[in-house]
Design a protein around this motif. Structure first.
Motif, short mmCIF file in Angstrom:
data_model
loop_
_atom_site.label_atom_id
_atom_site.label_comp_id
_atom_site.label_asym_id
_atom_site.label_seq_id
_atom_site.Cartn_x
_atom_site.Cartn_y
_atom_site.Cartn_z
N CYS A 59 -37.28 -0.37 -1.96
CA CYS A 59 -38.24 -2.36 -2.31
C CYS A 59 -38.28 -2.36 -3.92
N THR A 60 -37.36 -3.30 -4.60
CA THR A 60 -37.83 -3.02 -5.28
C THR A 60 -38.29 -4.89 -5.42
N MET A 61 -38.42 -5.27 -7.36
CA MET A 61 -38.67 -6.25 -7.56
C MET A 61 -38.33 -6.57 -9.58
N PRO A 62 -38.65 -7.69 -9.59
CA PRO A 62 -38.63 -7.99 -10.95
C PRO A 62 -39.27 -7.98 -11.95
N GLY A 63 -40.00 -6.77 -12.65
CA GLY A 63 -41.13 -6.61 -13.60
C GLY A 63 -40.98 -6.96 -15.05
N ASP A 65 -40.77 -7.73 -19.07
CA ASP A 65 -40.05 -7.51 -20.03
C ASP A 65 -38.58 -6.79 -20.04
N ASN A 66 -38.12 -8.08 -18.12
CA ASN A 66 -36.99 -7.44 -18.28
C ASN A 66 -36.30 -6.53 -17.45
N ARG A 67 -37.84 -5.94 -16.85
CA ARG A 67 -37.85 -4.53 -16.53
C ARG A 67 -38.15 -4.62 -14.43
#
Length: 81
Positions: A59-63, A65-67
């Motif tokens: 599972c991923t999602m934007p965090g 500071d562009n991380r």
């Protein structure tokens, strides 16, 4: 692995503003269905069982500071004798 496909879910430590951009993927299946229960509980549902051998849910999602935020869980599905 006692149930295949596995029941998989997690609770966010805090509400996150970009949780709507969360995406989860299951080995060999592509995108998995995501169900939000309230602000912080996430349930992930696979369309079909994993084949014998190693399998994974990512599972991923934007965090900030562009991380990226990332969570991955591995499973081992035993071969039938």
């Amino acid at each position: 692995l006692t149930q295949n496909p596995p029941m998989f879910g997690f609770t966010l430590a805090e509400p996150l503003e970009r949780v709507r951009q969360l995406a989860c993927f299951a080995s060999g299946q592509g995108s998995a269905e995501i169900e939000r229960l309230g602000e912080r509980r996430i349930e992930v549902r696979m369309a079909e069982p994993f084949p014998p051998g190693r399998a994974r849910i990512n599972c991923t999602m934007p965090g900030p500071d562009n991380r990226w935020r990332w969570l991955g869980v591995q499973y081992l599905v035993p071969r039938q004798r």
